[in-house]
Motif scaffolding. Sequence first.
Motif, mmCIF file in Angstrom:
data_model
loop_
_atom_site.group_PDB
_atom_site.id
_atom_site.type_symbol
_atom_site.label_atom_id
_atom_site.label_comp_id
_atom_site.label_asym_id
_atom_site.label_seq_id
_atom_site.Cartn_x
_atom_site.Cartn_y
_atom_site.Cartn_z
ATOM 1 N N HIS A 72 40.112 12.839 78.215
ATOM 2 C CA HIS A 72 40.466 11.467 77.841
ATOM 3 C C HIS A 72 41.966 11.256 77.812
ATOM 4 O O HIS A 72 42.471 10.193 78.142
ATOM 5 N N ASP A 73 42.691 12.280 77.381
ATOM 6 C CA ASP A 73 44.132 12.183 77.189
ATOM 7 C C ASP A 73 44.773 13.491 77.659
ATOM 8 O O ASP A 73 44.771 14.487 76.933
ATOM 9 N N GLY A 74 45.277 13.475 78.878
ATOM 10 C CA GLY A 74 45.866 14.679 79.450
ATOM 11 C C GLY A 74 47.019 15.218 78.621
ATOM 12 O O GLY A 74 47.179 16.428 78.479
ATOM 13 N N ARG A 75 47.826 14.321 78.059
ATOM 14 C CA ARG A 75 48.966 14.779 77.248
ATOM 15 C C ARG A 75 48.481 15.489 75.994
ATOM 16 O O ARG A 75 49.015 16.531 75.614
ATOM 17 N N ALA A 76 47.458 14.951 75.344
ATOM 18 C CA ALA A 76 46.923 15.591 74.145
ATOM 19 C C ALA A 76 46.369 16.980 74.473
ATOM 20 O O ALA A 76 46.568 17.937 73.715
ATOM 21 N N LEU A 77 45.680 17.103 75.607
ATOM 22 C CA LEU A 77 45.164 18.412 76.011
ATOM 23 C C LEU A 77 46.296 19.379 76.322
ATOM 24 O O LEU A 77 46.257 20.548 75.941
#
Length: 143
Positions: free
Chosen positions: A30-35
Motif C-alpha cells: 500500500h505504501d512503498g515508503r512505509a515498507l
Amino acid sequence: MTSASTPSANSPTANGPAVGKISSYAFWGHDGRALADFYAGALGWQVVQEFPDEHGVPVAFMVTDADRTTTYVFYTAKNFTAPNWPAEELPFHLDLAFDDIEAAERRLVELGATKPEHQPGGEQWTVLLDPSGQPFCVSRSWG
C-alpha cells in the motif's frame, strides 16, 4: 551429444554471456515508503534512493546494506491486496535471522509489524506481518 570444446546452442557461451545475477528484490504494498522504512529499520540498512512515477511522485524506494551487496525495492501499488495467509499459500516470503530473537520481535513490532495468531513454526520460527500485511518469518541466526 556435444563435446566439451563445442558449446551447445542452449549454453551461455554459444551466443555470448547470458549469465546474470539478481540485482534486487522488489515488493509491492500500500505504501512503498512505509515498507522501505520498516525493512531498513529491521535490517539496520538505509533507504538510498527514490524513484518517481510519471508525475514526479516517489513511488519506489531502494533499501540496501552498507556494502550495497543486497538491495530491495519497495513499490507503492494503488491496487495492492495483502495475501490471505494462511488460507492461501504464499508464492514467496522473507526469512529474517537474528541472534536475539525475542529482542528482534519486540523491535519489529515497534517498527510496525504485527503477530498473527497462526504460528506454524513452533519453536523454529515466528511469523510476523509487515506493515502491508505480508507475512515474513523471524528465526535465530544459523551458526
